[in-house]
Design an enzyme around this catalytic site. Structure first.
Site, PDB file in Angstrom:
ATOM      1  N   GLY A   7       0.806  -1.049  -0.182  1.00 39.75           N
ATOM      2  CA  GLY A   7      -0.067   0.132   0.011  1.00 39.75           C
ATOM      3  C   GLY A   7       0.992   1.077   0.175  1.00 39.75           C
ATOM      4  N   ALA A  11      -0.221   6.225   4.499  1.00 38.73           N
ATOM      5  CA  ALA A  11       0.345   5.296   5.490  1.00 38.73           C
ATOM      6  C   ALA A  11       1.278   4.473   5.241  1.00 38.73           C
ATOM      7  CB  ALA A  11      -0.715   4.210   6.023  1.00 38.73           C
ATOM      8  N   ARG A 280     -19.685  12.899  13.420  1.00 39.39           N
ATOM      9  CA  ARG A 280     -20.346  12.319  12.228  1.00 39.39           C
ATOM     10  C   ARG A 280     -21.662  11.274  12.529  1.00 39.39           C
ATOM     11  NH1 ARG A 280     -15.143  11.981   8.454  1.00 39.39           N
ATOM     12  NH2 ARG A 280     -14.908  14.394   8.184  1.00 39.39           N
ATOM     13  N   GLU A 367      -6.020   3.347   7.150  1.00 38.28           N
ATOM     14  CA  GLU A 367      -7.383   3.017   7.309  1.00 38.28           C
ATOM     15  C   GLU A 367      -7.552   1.340   7.555  1.00 38.28           C
ATOM     16  OE1 GLU A 367      -9.889   5.126   4.743  1.00 38.28           O
ATOM     17  OE2 GLU A 367     -11.580   3.920   5.144  1.00 38.28           O
ATOM     18  N   ARG A 377     -14.780   8.086  13.904  1.00 41.28           N
ATOM     19  CA  ARG A 377     -13.689   8.788  13.648  1.00 41.28           C
ATOM     20  C   ARG A 377     -13.800  10.310  13.321  1.00 41.28           C
ATOM     21  NH1 ARG A 377     -11.389  11.293   9.030  1.00 41.28           N
ATOM     22  NH2 ARG A 377     -12.920  10.102   7.528  1.00 41.28           N
ATOM     23  N   SER A 382      -7.983  11.091  10.308  1.00 38.99           N
ATOM     24  CA  SER A 382      -7.515   9.792   9.497  1.00 38.99           C
ATOM     25  C   SER A 382      -6.152  10.222   8.790  1.00 38.99           C
ATOM     26  CB  SER A 382      -8.526   9.264   8.813  1.00 38.99           C
ATOM     27  OG  SER A 382      -8.606   9.916   7.659  1.00 38.99           O
ATOM     28  N   LEU A 383      -6.200  11.171   8.093  1.00 34.22           N
ATOM     29  CA  LEU A 383      -4.886  11.683   7.405  1.00 34.22           C
ATOM     30  C   LEU A 383      -3.800  11.801   8.481  1.00 34.22           C
ATOM     31  CD1 LEU A 383      -5.828  14.784   5.321  1.00 34.22           C
ATOM     32  CD2 LEU A 383      -5.509  12.437   4.674  1.00 34.22           C
TER      33      LEU A 383
END
Ligand SMILES: Cc1cc2nc3c(=O)[nH]c(=O)nc-3n(C[C@H](O)[C@H](O)[C@H](O)COP(=O)(O)OP(=O)(O)OC[C@H]3O[C@@H](n4cnc5c(N)ncnc54)[C@H](O)[C@@H]3O)c2cc1C
Ligand code: SF4
Ligand code: SF4
Ligand code: FES
Lengths: 524, 234
Positions: A7, A11, A280, A367, A377, A382-383
């Protein structure tokens, strides 16, 4: 020693850079090149307590907001590390040339959901793309020095695992179909499980979930799979959901619904403190509630018409263009219709706070891993989690990994993909049974349908996808409470006594098994 | 509306390409990406009655943010996810792979030369970025490049593997060049002269084709100013 990173989004790149800066080589493997990773799509920003807005922000507040936002399902130790590292991470990106919006006090920060202070650094609504460009160029420097070897257009076939220890990965060149066996520790950074909901998420088609599904079939434990984030403001476009970034509300956008013909700003009335910027999970659930009231219409609107011209110009120009382009509506002039859509997977590969998985010598970050976000989250985390997680995983690998050279046994590799028809069936079942508010009987029906579907699997990848889908539904059934993104009509209350615990899914003798474990504790 | 879709097919880099033609009913708002996805999801036959095997192509974001889906649509390099049938103003749609890169399968081409070129010009910062009001907008615009390759497709001077690297290299380079502190000798500056400045005819065919609308002309003139005329931003 050479580490294999599967990946090449934020990350994976972050792990490769950390290793290279510490003199360790890595192979960076990804189905498509970094410019195509989902990370480039991130819009609104990245969180860090920089305290540049005169609000007396503290790292402690970032920590508290993150834990509260995740409804206390995240590992507090891990979250502390994340929040403490955040300011350094954002400053490093600035030094790598990310053109964050700045003023004389430094980097400007905007409001984002679930946070009591302005803490989100941004570049218009293209933050992910800007971070990625800078990081790709920086990693290129180490590529030139032979520290990073790129394998774009390569996908994971399987891990080489013996006695619960990972010795490397088998990958396939998707262009030439050539199979390659790479030795050494593996860091998984394959992004979210989008493929389970093909066509229904805001993200990339490239994150098929096949990597996680393969790991699951090889005995790797997954965690908190039931925690799937519905972002409140999305719009269906061809083949996917279009995200309207939280930045829209951070800069003053307001949600309303017509109640007896008049606009009702329900979030502002119900949550006077954070208003439209509640976490959210709360906003999405409220949207479902109000739109089912008899006196209300069924469509919620996002009203951005009150946002000042200068803000549109400097901070939201790209968001505005996107709306005009895809839905032919100018949000500066007219409210736009929005509804919740699948956006993020809080759950994934189980990792401890140092990013070790349940298999030795195998790590996971970004992720694809279950870390930092608990049951929900916060936008902008998350970044941060992807970058920090990549760094943390790399540091753990450096301390633990030793040279090893067990080669993959030259078996016939199984490389057939999940067929589009099979993928669509999985998606239909999951989407129907895992809406924002769930109930046991629908999920039980989904289980039987998935089991029947599993019997029709024509290859290993389809079998794996079916098992992963079963694990998601079973995790959701077993969590008999309401927490964060996991809301149930049959168990509407939070139950800390029984469920302030992580769900753990494992495949044993071909059967999915779900257990619960204490947060922060190691897997037995 | 009724359309005729003509797709250039090729099973492998060495096999002979051929065209396959399909008649289809579709909405004029349909994007080419959706069209391909729909064709792939069904078992359909071409006009000669032969089955249409799954069309190989690349996509990722489906909202013009990743560059994966670039291809030639009615002869023009564009993003499949950002091209609606209505925009083509034609009832026939021809899909072909980009021509300047080696074909992998069907509409997939190997664009790795673009990464190699960025490596060759040393496209990275050698010291901390220098940022000021003067260069932030440039850095933002240049950083938007999605490495799709459309600009190279129309560039009269670009050939994969040769020494001129085109806009897909100088756009990213313009960000780095604008952020280099003055006073040192940089490899990028040297390589820029060799691989970009000396080969570019400045015809700017690249400028109008860029699917994300980067102001390429501006990037070219700024990079030339730094790399050739040594006018550093700071
Ligand atoms: C529209 C949108 C807006 C967002 N906005 C924000 C925001 O403002 N702030 C924020 O914090 N977060 C945001 N997010 C979330 C954030 O973008 C992601 O969570 C984050 O980028 C994930 O990074 P990653 O490195 O883990 O994964 P990704 O960037 O998804 O990278 C995954 C990598 O794994 C590779 N891969 C996948 N499967 C395989 C396989 N089988 N074999 C080999 N390689 C594989 C891919 O090629 C890719 O390189 C947003 C997400 C979306 C979709
Ligand atoms: S200006 Fe002309 S020669 Fe130069 S890169 Fe653009 S198209 Fe090619
Ligand atoms: S400059 Fe534009 S056309 Fe060229 S590669 Fe970048 S995004 Fe594509
Ligand atoms: S799929 Fe990303 S640009 Fe078309």
């Amino acid at each position: 020693m050479k580490i294999n990173i599967i990946g090449a989004g934020l990350a994976g790149l972050s792990a490769a850079l950390t290793l290279a800066e510490n003199g360790i080589k890595s192979n960076l493997i990804s189905v498509q090149q970094s410019e195509r990773a989902q990370s480039v799509m991130a819009e609104g920003g990245i969180n860090a307590c920089l305290n540049t807005m005169g609000e007396n922000d503290k790292i402690e507040y970032h920590y508290e907001d993150t834990l509260r936002g995740g409804v206390y399902l995240a590992d507090p130790d891990a979250v502390r590390g994340l929040c403490e590292a955040a300011p350094g991470i954002v400053k490093k990106f600035a030094s790598l040339g990310v053109p964050f919006e700045q003023n004389e006090n430094g980097i400007i920060q905007r409001n984002f959901g679930g946070q009591k202070k302005k803490r989100t650094a941004y570049v218009k609504s293209s933050t992910g793309k800007m971070l990625m460009t800078a990081l790709i160029d920086e990693v290129r420097k180490y590529e030139a020095r032979g520290m990073v070897t790129r394998y774009p257009n390569h996908s994971l076939v399987r891990l080489i695992v013996k006695e619960n220890r990972c010795f490397g990965a088998v990958v396939q060149n998707t262009y030439t179909k050539e199979i390659l066996s790479l030795n050494g520790a593996v860091i998984l950074a394959t992004g979210g499980l989008n493929g389970l909901f093909e066509g229904m998420t805001t993200g990339t088609t490239q994150n098929t979930s096949d990597a996680a599904a393969m790991l699951f079939s090889q005995g790797v434990a997954l965690s908190n799979l039931e925690m799937i984030q519905y972002h409140p403001t999305t719009i269906g476009i061809q083949g996917k959901r279009l995200l309207i970034s939280e930045a829209a509300r951070g800069e003053g956008g307001r949600l309303y619904i017509l109640r007896s013909g008049k606009p009702w700003y329900f979030m502002e009335e119900k949550y006077p403190e954070l208003k439209n910027l509640m976490p959210r999970d709360v906003v999405s659930a409220e949207m479902v509630t109000v739109s089912s009231l008899p006196e209300c219409d069924d469509q919620v609107y996002l009203d951005m018409t009150g946002i000042e011209k200068s803000v549109w110009k400097t901070r939201l120009s790209d968001l505005r263009e996107q709306c005009i382009h895809y839905i032919s509506l100018d949000p500066a002039k007219k409210p736009i219709p929005v509804s919740p859509g699948i956006h993020y997977f809080m759950g994934g590969v189980w990792v401890d706070k140092n990013h070790r998985t349940s298999v030795r010598n195998l790590y996971a970050a970004g992720e694809c891993a279950c870390q930092y976000h608990g049951a929900n989250r916060l936008g902008g985390n998350s970044l941060l989690g992807a970058v920090y997680g990549g760094q943390a995983a790399a540091k753990t690998v450096m301390n633990e990994s030793k040279e090893n050279d067990i080669k993959a046994d030259r078996a016939e590799e199984n490389t057939a993909d999940v067929s589009p028809a099979f993928a669509r069936k999985i998606c239909e079942i999951l989407y129907r049974s895992l809406p924002i508010v769930r109930n046991e009987s629908d999920m039980n029906n989904a289980l039987s349908e998935l089991k029947a579907l599993k019997n029709t699997a024509e290859n290993q990848a389809e079998m794996n996808r079916a098992n992963l889908a079963l694990a998601v539904v079973q995790s959701a059934i077993e969590r008999r409470e309401t927490r964060g993104a996991h809301k149930r009509t049959d168990y509407p209350e939070r139950d800390d006594d029984n469920f302030k615990k992580q769900t753990v899914a494992r495949l044993q003798n071909g059967k999915v098994e779900i257990t619960f474990k204490e947060i922060g504790e190691d897997l037995s | 509306m009724k359309i005729t879709v003509k797709i250039k097919r090729q099973n492998s880099p060495d096999s002979a390409p051929f065209y396959q033609t399909i008649h289809r009913e579709c909405d004029k708002e349909t994007s080419v990406a959706t069209l391909i996805r729909e064709i792939n999801a069904e078992n359909i036959s071409d006009i000669e009655g032969k089955p249409v095997e799954e069309i190989s192509w690349e996509c990722s974001c489906l909202q013009k943010k990743c560059g994966a889906c670039a291809m030639r649509i009615n002869g023009i390099p564009r993003l499949a996810c950002d091209t609606k049938i209505a925009e083509l103003k034609s009832k026939s749609v021809t899909l072909e792979p980009l021509k300047k890169f080696p074909v992998v399968r069907d509409l997939i081409v190997d664009r790795s030369v673009m990464r190699k070129n960025l490596l060759a010009i040393h496209n990275w910062l050698e010291s901390e970025a220098s940022q000021s009001e003067k260069n932030v907008d440039l850095a933002y615009d240049a950083s938007r490049c999605i490495q799709c390759g459309c600009c190279l497709e129309v560039c009269p001077n670009f050939t994969a593997g040769e020494s001129f690297f085109g806009a897909a290299a100088f756009v990213p380079a313009s960000r780095i060049l604008s952020q280099l502190p003055k006073g040192k000798k940089y490899d990028l500056v040297k390589e820029y002269g060799k691989h970009i400045y000396s080969g570019c005819g400045k015809s700017l065919s690249c400028h109008n084709i860029c699917p994300v609308g980067i102001d390429i002309e501006h990037k070219l003139s700024n990079s030339n100013a730094v790399a050739v005329w040594k006018r550093f931003f700071k």
